[in-house]
Design a protein around this motif. Structure first.
Motif, PDB file in Angstrom:
ATOM      1  N   SER A  12      62.445   0.254 -34.444  1.00 24.06           N
ATOM      2  CA  SER A  12      62.546  -0.812 -34.358  1.00 24.06           C
ATOM      3  C   SER A  12      61.515  -1.564 -35.647  1.00 24.06           C
ATOM      4  CB  SER A  12      62.012  -2.091 -33.389  1.00 24.06           C
ATOM      5  OG  SER A  12      61.234  -2.428 -32.835  1.00 24.06           O
ATOM      6  N   GLU A  13      61.365  -1.132 -36.313  1.00 26.07           N
ATOM      7  CA  GLU A  13      59.896  -0.730 -37.673  1.00 26.07           C
ATOM      8  C   GLU A  13      60.272   0.487 -38.065  1.00 26.07           C
ATOM      9  OE1 GLU A  13      58.697  -3.426 -38.052  1.00 26.07           O
ATOM     10  OE2 GLU A  13      57.919  -3.802 -35.609  1.00 26.07           O
ATOM     11  N   PHE A  14      60.985   0.070 -39.558  1.00 21.48           N
ATOM     12  CA  PHE A  14      61.313   1.022 -40.761  1.00 21.48           C
ATOM     13  C   PHE A  14      60.968   0.292 -42.173  1.00 21.48           C
ATOM     14  CE2 PHE A  14      65.235  -1.365 -39.901  1.00 21.48           C
ATOM     15  CZ  PHE A  14      65.589  -0.769 -41.336  1.00 21.48           C
ATOM     16  N   ASP A  15      60.646   1.475 -43.231  1.00 20.21           N
ATOM     17  CA  ASP A  15      60.544   0.531 -44.403  1.00 20.21           C
ATOM     18  C   ASP A  15      61.061   1.585 -45.297  1.00 20.21           C
ATOM     19  OD1 ASP A  15      60.106  -1.501 -46.536  1.00 20.21           O
ATOM     20  OD2 ASP A  15      57.608  -1.057 -46.082  1.00 20.21           O
ATOM     21  N   ILE A  16      61.856   0.951 -46.568  1.00 17.44           N
ATOM     22  CA  ILE A  16      62.370   2.139 -47.543  1.00 17.44           C
ATOM     23  C   ILE A  16      60.811   2.615 -48.346  1.00 17.44           C
ATOM     24  CG2 ILE A  16      63.729   2.341 -49.090  1.00 17.44           C
ATOM     25  CD1 ILE A  16      65.329   1.767 -46.270  1.00 17.44           C
ATOM     26  N   LEU A  17      61.371   3.539 -48.598  1.00 13.16           N
ATOM     27  CA  LEU A  17      60.490   4.572 -49.643  1.00 13.16           C
ATOM     28  C   LEU A  17      61.413   4.929 -50.782  1.00 13.16           C
ATOM     29  CD1 LEU A  17      58.572   6.976 -46.899  1.00 13.16           C
ATOM     30  CD2 LEU A  17      58.335   4.982 -48.121  1.00 13.16           C
ATOM     31  N   ASN A  25      58.902   4.231 -37.543  1.00 10.83           N
ATOM     32  CA  ASN A  25      57.830   4.569 -35.964  1.00 10.83           C
ATOM     33  C   ASN A  25      59.558   4.577 -35.042  1.00 10.83           C
ATOM     34  OD1 ASN A  25      56.603   2.550 -34.030  1.00 10.83           O
ATOM     35  ND2 ASN A  25      55.567   4.298 -35.119  1.00 10.83           N
ATOM     36  N   VAL A  26      59.243   5.808 -34.200  1.00  8.04           N
ATOM     37  CA  VAL A  26      60.030   6.253 -33.419  1.00  8.04           C
ATOM     38  C   VAL A  26      59.481   6.206 -31.676  1.00  8.04           C
ATOM     39  CG1 VAL A  26      61.761   6.631 -34.582  1.00  8.04           C
ATOM     40  CG2 VAL A  26      60.257   8.633 -33.328  1.00  8.04           C
ATOM     41  N   PHE A  27      60.187   6.198 -31.046  1.00  7.99           N
ATOM     42  CA  PHE A  27      59.971   6.122 -29.160  1.00  7.99           C
ATOM     43  C   PHE A  27      60.985   7.016 -28.451  1.00  7.99           C
ATOM     44  CE2 PHE A  27      61.137   2.070 -29.198  1.00  7.99           C
ATOM     45  CZ  PHE A  27      61.978   1.847 -28.292  1.00  7.99           C
ATOM     46  N   VAL A  28      60.695   8.051 -27.655  1.00  2.77           N
ATOM     47  CA  VAL A  28      61.226   8.445 -27.265  1.00  2.77           C
ATOM     48  C   VAL A  28      61.305   7.817 -26.228  1.00  2.77           C
ATOM     49  CG1 VAL A  28      61.149  10.555 -25.403  1.00  2.77           C
ATOM     50  CG2 VAL A  28      60.310  10.752 -27.580  1.00  2.77           C
ATOM     51  N   TYR A  29      62.907   7.567 -25.028  1.00  3.74           N
ATOM     52  CA  TYR A  29      63.196   6.782 -24.428  1.00  3.74           C
ATOM     53  C   TYR A  29      62.235   7.343 -23.114  1.00  3.74           C
ATOM     54  CZ  TYR A  29      66.251   4.385 -27.183  1.00  3.74           C
ATOM     55  OH  TYR A  29      67.188   3.495 -28.152  1.00  3.74           O
ATOM     56  N   GLY A  30      61.906   5.941 -22.463  1.00  2.00           N
ATOM     57  CA  GLY A  30      61.364   6.454 -20.927  1.00  2.00           C
ATOM     58  C   GLY A  30      59.652   6.375 -20.776  1.00  2.00           C
ATOM     59  N   THR A  31      59.325   5.602 -21.801  1.00  2.00           N
ATOM     60  CA  THR A  31      57.858   6.062 -21.893  1.00  2.00           C
ATOM     61  C   THR A  31      57.619   5.354 -23.149  1.00  2.00           C
ATOM     62  OG1 THR A  31      55.546   7.606 -22.412  1.00  2.00           O
ATOM     63  CG2 THR A  31      57.901   8.546 -23.849  1.00  2.00           C
ATOM     64  N   ASN A  32      56.416   4.590 -23.853  1.00  2.00           N
ATOM     65  CA  ASN A  32      56.223   3.603 -24.848  1.00  2.00           C
ATOM     66  C   ASN A  32      54.513   4.172 -24.983  1.00  2.00           C
ATOM     67  OD1 ASN A  32      53.825   3.330 -22.555  1.00  2.00           O
ATOM     68  ND2 ASN A  32      54.219   1.004 -22.322  1.00  2.00           N
ATOM     69  N   THR A  33      54.390   5.086 -25.094  1.00  2.00           N
ATOM     70  CA  THR A  33      53.359   5.880 -26.060  1.00  2.00           C
ATOM     71  C   THR A  33      53.705   6.993 -26.808  1.00  2.00           C
ATOM     72  OG1 THR A  33      52.913   7.042 -23.518  1.00  2.00           O
ATOM     73  CG2 THR A  33      50.942   4.760 -23.616  1.00  2.00           C
ATOM     74  N   GLN A  34      54.839   7.673 -26.688  1.00  2.00           N
ATOM     75  CA  GLN A  34      55.078   8.918 -26.808  1.00  2.00           C
ATOM     76  C   GLN A  34      56.256   8.264 -28.685  1.00  2.00           C
ATOM     77  OE1 GLN A  34      54.540  12.073 -26.662  1.00  2.00           O
ATOM     78  NE2 GLN A  34      52.974  10.782 -25.668  1.00  2.00           N
ATOM     79  N   ARG A  35      55.468   7.495 -29.360  1.00  2.00           N
ATOM     80  CA  ARG A  35      55.781   7.177 -30.598  1.00  2.00           C
ATOM     81  C   ARG A  35      55.336   8.572 -31.633  1.00  2.00           C
ATOM     82  NH1 ARG A  35      53.234   0.956 -31.101  1.00  2.00           N
ATOM     83  NH2 ARG A  35      53.030   0.865 -28.654  1.00  2.00           N
ATOM     84  N   TYR A  36      56.753   8.526 -32.739  1.00  2.00           N
ATOM     85  CA  TYR A  36      56.640   9.073 -34.021  1.00  2.00           C
ATOM     86  C   TYR A  36      56.606   8.637 -34.642  1.00  2.00           C
ATOM     87  CZ  TYR A  36      56.182  12.495 -29.596  1.00  2.00           C
ATOM     88  OH  TYR A  36      55.784  13.148 -28.544  1.00  2.00           O
ATOM     89  N   SER A  37      55.976   8.982 -35.883  1.00  2.00           N
ATOM     90  CA  SER A  37      56.297   8.169 -37.452  1.00  2.00           C
ATOM     91  C   SER A  37      57.383   9.598 -38.125  1.00  2.00           C
ATOM     92  CB  SER A  37      55.815   7.823 -38.184  1.00  2.00           C
ATOM     93  OG  SER A  37      54.456   6.864 -37.549  1.00  2.00           O
ATOM     94  N   VAL A  38      57.974   9.162 -38.271  1.00  2.00           N
ATOM     95  CA  VAL A  38      58.882  10.153 -39.534  1.00  2.00           C
ATOM     96  C   VAL A  38      59.793   9.595 -40.508  1.00  2.00           C
ATOM     97  CG1 VAL A  38      60.059  10.985 -36.887  1.00  2.00           C
ATOM     98  CG2 VAL A  38      61.237   9.565 -37.828  1.00  2.00           C
ATOM     99  N   ILE A  39      60.077  10.609 -41.584  1.00  2.00           N
ATOM    100  CA  ILE A  39      60.956  10.574 -42.972  1.00  2.00           C
ATOM    101  C   ILE A  39      61.886  10.387 -42.825  1.00  2.00           C
ATOM    102  CG2 ILE A  39      60.142  10.588 -44.901  1.00  2.00           C
ATOM    103  CD1 ILE A  39      58.034   9.342 -44.253  1.00  2.00           C
ATOM    104  N   LEU A  40      63.241   9.939 -42.671  1.00  2.00           N
ATOM    105  CA  LEU A  40      64.097  10.774 -42.758  1.00  2.00           C
ATOM    106  C   LEU A  40      64.867  10.872 -44.289  1.00  2.00           C
ATOM    107  CD1 LEU A  40      65.978   7.463 -40.833  1.00  2.00           C
ATOM    108  CD2 LEU A  40      65.030   9.796 -40.013  1.00  2.00           C
ATOM    109  N   ASP A  41      65.020  11.716 -45.151  1.00  2.00           N
ATOM    110  CA  ASP A  41      66.312  11.587 -46.440  1.00  2.00           C
ATOM    111  C   ASP A  41      67.300  10.777 -46.400  1.00  2.00           C
ATOM    112  OD1 ASP A  41      68.569  12.724 -45.300  1.00  2.00           O
ATOM    113  OD2 ASP A  41      67.567  14.726 -46.095  1.00  2.00           O
TER     114      ASP A  41
END
Length: 178
Positions: A12-17, A25-41
């Motif tokens: 739910s949280e993202f920004d344009i580079l 900032n993404v998370f894996v369903y089923g857990t709220n502590t497994q967040r990852y920050s990713v860059i999409l091309d």
């Protein structure tokens, strides 16, 4: 993703580079502590070899949100205090290659921010990044504490008492909006 939609993870949280890239900032369903920050091309694919450096005493999986500032060409990240050495959430600054900007906050690398009530996460409604300033507000039982920093994380000397203003208020939790 599949037809522009990601499955298996939420965000739910993202920004344009620059160059139409997206930091999310993404998370894996089923857990709220497994967040990852990713860059999409610019095609919407996760850049596999991109990795954010960990802030000393923390892990990037505890980042709440990352905001891009075009005026500094840097990314500002909110770290939760959960699973970290910090007693409150903090904000640090990243270079576009994912390394921590060591010069931020007078070489301290981070500034404290306010936590969400009952949570370890940063309260994103009580911190703002504009084109020139970072502003935080805290409510105590009898006052509001407003702090202003420049985009390099240093207190704005001309604002209040070295970047801090305290407003006495008997009911500080109500009637204050950005």
């Amino acid at each position: 993703g599949i037809n522009g939609t990601f499955t298996g993870m939420g965000t739910s949280e993202f920004d344009i580079l620059p160059n139409n890239k997206v930091v999310a900032n993404v998370f894996v369903y089923g857990t709220n502590t497994q967040r990852y920050s990713v860059i999409l091309d610019d095609n919407g694919k996760i850049i596999d070899n991109f990795q954010f450096e960990n802030l000393t005493g923390a892990d990037q999986r505890y980042i709440n949100k990352i905001i891009y500032s075009p005026s500094k060409n840097k990314m500002y990240a909110y770290y939760s205090s959960y699973g970290t050495q910090f007693s409150s959430p903090v904000m640090c600054r990243y270079n576009l290659d994912g390394t921590i900007d060591g010069s931020f906050a007078n070489n301290n690398k981070y500034i404290p921010v306010i936590s969400e009530y009952g949570s370890y996460d940063a309260d994103l409604t009580k911190v703002d990044i504009s084109t020139q300033r970072i502003v935080t507000i805290d409510f105590t039982t009898d006052k509001k504490i407003i702090k202003q920093y420049n985009l390099d994380g240093n207190p704005v000397a001309g604002f209040g008492n070295m970047g801090t203003v305290e407003i006495l208020s008997p009911n500080s939790a109500s009637g204050f909006k950005k």
